[in-house]
Design a protein around this motif. Structure first.
Motif, mmCIF file in Angstrom:
data_model
loop_
_atom_site.group_PDB
_atom_site.id
_atom_site.type_symbol
_atom_site.label_atom_id
_atom_site.label_comp_id
_atom_site.label_asym_id
_atom_site.label_seq_id
_atom_site.Cartn_x
_atom_site.Cartn_y
_atom_site.Cartn_z
ATOM 1 N N LEU A 168 0.809 -1.214 0.000
ATOM 2 C CA LEU A 168 0.000 0.000 0.000
ATOM 3 C C LEU A 168 0.843 1.265 0.000
ATOM 4 N N GLY A 169 2.147 1.123 0.220
ATOM 5 C CA GLY A 169 3.015 2.288 0.237
ATOM 6 C C GLY A 169 2.992 2.999 1.582
ATOM 7 N N LEU A 170 3.444 4.245 1.547
ATOM 8 C CA LEU A 170 3.499 5.026 2.779
ATOM 9 C C LEU A 170 2.085 5.376 3.228
ATOM 10 N N LEU A 171 1.754 5.020 4.451
ATOM 11 C CA LEU A 171 0.420 5.334 4.962
ATOM 12 C C LEU A 171 0.386 6.766 5.482
ATOM 13 N N TYR A 172 1.304 7.077 6.377
ATOM 14 C CA TYR A 172 1.484 8.468 6.775
ATOM 15 C C TYR A 172 2.820 8.601 7.490
ATOM 16 N N SER A 173 3.263 9.834 7.623
ATOM 17 C CA SER A 173 4.527 10.021 8.321
ATOM 18 C C SER A 173 4.378 11.110 9.371
ATOM 19 N N THR A 174 5.088 10.914 10.456
ATOM 20 C CA THR A 174 5.118 11.930 11.489
ATOM 21 C C THR A 174 6.560 12.452 11.549
ATOM 22 N N GLU A 175 6.843 13.270 12.560
ATOM 23 C CA GLU A 175 8.202 13.806 12.642
ATOM 24 C C GLU A 175 9.204 12.694 12.925
ATOM 25 N N GLU A 176 8.770 11.731 13.729
ATOM 26 C CA GLU A 176 9.735 10.698 14.123
ATOM 27 C C GLU A 176 9.671 9.451 13.239
ATOM 28 N N HIS A 177 8.456 9.140 12.782
ATOM 29 C CA HIS A 177 8.315 7.838 12.119
ATOM 30 C C HIS A 177 7.606 7.926 10.778
ATOM 31 N N LYS A 178 7.902 6.897 9.962
ATOM 32 C CA LYS A 178 7.143 6.708 8.723
ATOM 33 C C LYS A 178 6.460 5.359 8.843
ATOM 34 N N ILE A 179 5.229 5.297 8.401
ATOM 35 C CA ILE A 179 4.476 4.068 8.556
ATOM 36 C C ILE A 179 4.038 3.533 7.202
ATOM 37 N N TYR A 180 4.400 2.289 6.924
ATOM 38 C CA TYR A 180 4.089 1.647 5.650
ATOM 39 C C TYR A 180 3.108 0.508 5.867
ATOM 40 N N GLY A 181 2.286 0.257 4.875
ATOM 41 C CA GLY A 181 1.284 -0.797 5.005
ATOM 42 C C GLY A 181 1.301 -1.782 3.846
ATOM 43 N N TYR A 182 0.727 -2.935 4.114
ATOM 44 C CA TYR A 182 0.666 -4.026 3.121
ATOM 45 C C TYR A 182 -0.539 -4.853 3.495
ATOM 46 N N VAL A 183 -1.349 -5.204 2.521
ATOM 47 C CA VAL A 183 -2.503 -6.034 2.850
ATOM 48 C C VAL A 183 -2.556 -7.228 1.899
ATOM 49 N N THR A 184 -2.746 -8.396 2.472
ATOM 50 C CA THR A 184 -2.764 -9.604 1.654
ATOM 51 C C THR A 184 -4.157 -9.788 1.072
ATOM 52 N N ASN A 185 -4.270 -10.735 0.146
ATOM 53 C CA ASN A 185 -5.577 -11.038 -0.432
ATOM 54 C C ASN A 185 -6.541 -11.566 0.616
ATOM 55 N N THR A 186 -5.998 -12.111 1.684
ATOM 56 C CA THR A 186 -6.849 -12.660 2.732
ATOM 57 C C THR A 186 -7.118 -11.618 3.821
ATOM 58 N N LYS A 187 -6.855 -10.356 3.510
ATOM 59 C CA LYS A 187 -7.170 -9.211 4.377
ATOM 60 C C LYS A 187 -6.375 -9.198 5.685
ATOM 61 N N ILE A 188 -5.193 -9.781 5.648
ATOM 62 C CA ILE A 188 -4.280 -9.645 6.777
ATOM 63 C C ILE A 188 -3.414 -8.428 6.492
#
Lengths: 176, 139
Positions: free
Chosen positions: B59-79
């Motif tokens: 899913l790419g970068l979900l959002y970033s804050t000053e300290e952290h960047k958060i990335y996401g990934y979702v499988t076909n089985t919705k995990i």
């Protein structure tokens, strides 16, 4: 290329045949195949995680079913489903003209009575795989002439309770 | 490389969380929890017909804050897999993040095929933990 052909093709058929024998001999009623169906469900639920690993996300239900008919089927049965029909309202019919697990039986009426228990595992496999992909359905099979087999899928649009690990799913249709 | 890796189940329940600094776990749980809304948003956007690129599991970068960047990934089985990296870490390219998710997905698929693992339960496998740690430290 190894000198001796690898036996992985027939191993699945053999273990499946033994599984059917075992369940049939250990169950009390003649038509008790729910154990087989459940075994299939568990297998399908797990294997689909691996099979869809490098796959783009599915658009919708039909997209998922297409995957099941082509790639899922060929990775398990070495061939694709021959015909997929749908009424676009949650009912799908998957027709395999030469279903691998019953293709070795003679095509007369001799084994027509026992043939359904050889496709029950696959019904569960389909149901488990689809359940993990978020499509909850009831799968039934129909064998009219022997190497051909039709799988009827009736999908539920809305699921109240998450089905895993055990037992039947409590479901309801939206709008009814 | 990453500071926190989390696995979220089908119905958005936490299945596994691991961070480099265990005392920060609660803090990261909040971050991961917040990111789930962005995941939902991205998933809904896919149901509308846009370009094919949006259909990836990554899913790419979900959002970033000053300290952290958060990335996401979702499988076909919705995990959902969530990876939190330090914003100051500029060495991490998109490709490396993808690689981390790919490894994470492989090891998850292995765990699901373990007959003693019941799908939907919290992941307590040592092998999974070990692999996630090695992904986190960038081995």
């Amino acid at each position: 290329m190894p000198a001796v052909p690898i036996a992985d093709d027939c191993l699945f058929e053999f273990i499946h045949a033994e599984l059917v024998n075992y369940v049939a001999s250990s169950s009390k009623g003649d038509h008790d195949v729910s154990t087989l169906e459940y075994l299939g469900f568990c297998c399908g639920y797990r294997i689909i995680e691996r099979l869809t690993k490098d796959w783009p996300r599915f658009k919708d239900e039909l997209d998922t079913l297409k995957f099941m008919c082509t790639d899922f089927w060929s990775s398990i049965f070495k061939k694709q489903i021959d015909n997929l029909r749908t009424n676009h309202a949650g009912v799908y019919v998957l027709l395999d003209n030469n279903f691998r697990l019953i293709s070795k039986m003679s095509s007369g009426n001799q084994y027509l009575e026992v043939a359904p228990r050889y496709v029950t595992f696959t019904c569960g496999l389909l149901r488990g795989a689809l359940a993990n992909l978020g499509i909850h359905c009831v799968v039934t099979s129909e064998i009219k002439t022997l190497p051909a087999c039709a799988f009827h899928l009736e999908c539920w649009l809305h699921v109240i309770e998450f089905p895993f690990p055990f037992g039947m799913t409590r479901v309801s249709r939206l709008g009814t | 490389m990453a500071v926190c890796i989390a696995v979220i189940g089908k119905e958005n329940s936490p299945k596994y969380i691991s961070c480099i600094n265990p005392s920060m776990e609660l803090h990261f749980q909040y971050k991961v929890h917040v990111s789930l809304d962005v995941v939902e948003e991205k998933l809904q956007a896919v149901s509308k017909p846009i370009a094919d690129v949006t259909k990836e599991q990554y899913l790419g970068l979900l959002y970033s804050t000053e300290e952290h960047k958060i990335y996401g990934y979702v499988t076909n089985t919705k995990i959902k897999f969530i990876v939190v990296v330090d914003s100051s870490n500029t060495l991490l390219r998109d490709n490396e993040i993808r690689m981390m998710f790919r490894r994470l997905h492989s090891v998850y698929a292995d765990i699901v095929c373990n007959p003693f693992f019941i799908p939907g339960e919290v992941i307590s496998s040592k092998k999974f933990d070990k692999t996630v740690k090695s992904i986190m430290y960038g081995d």
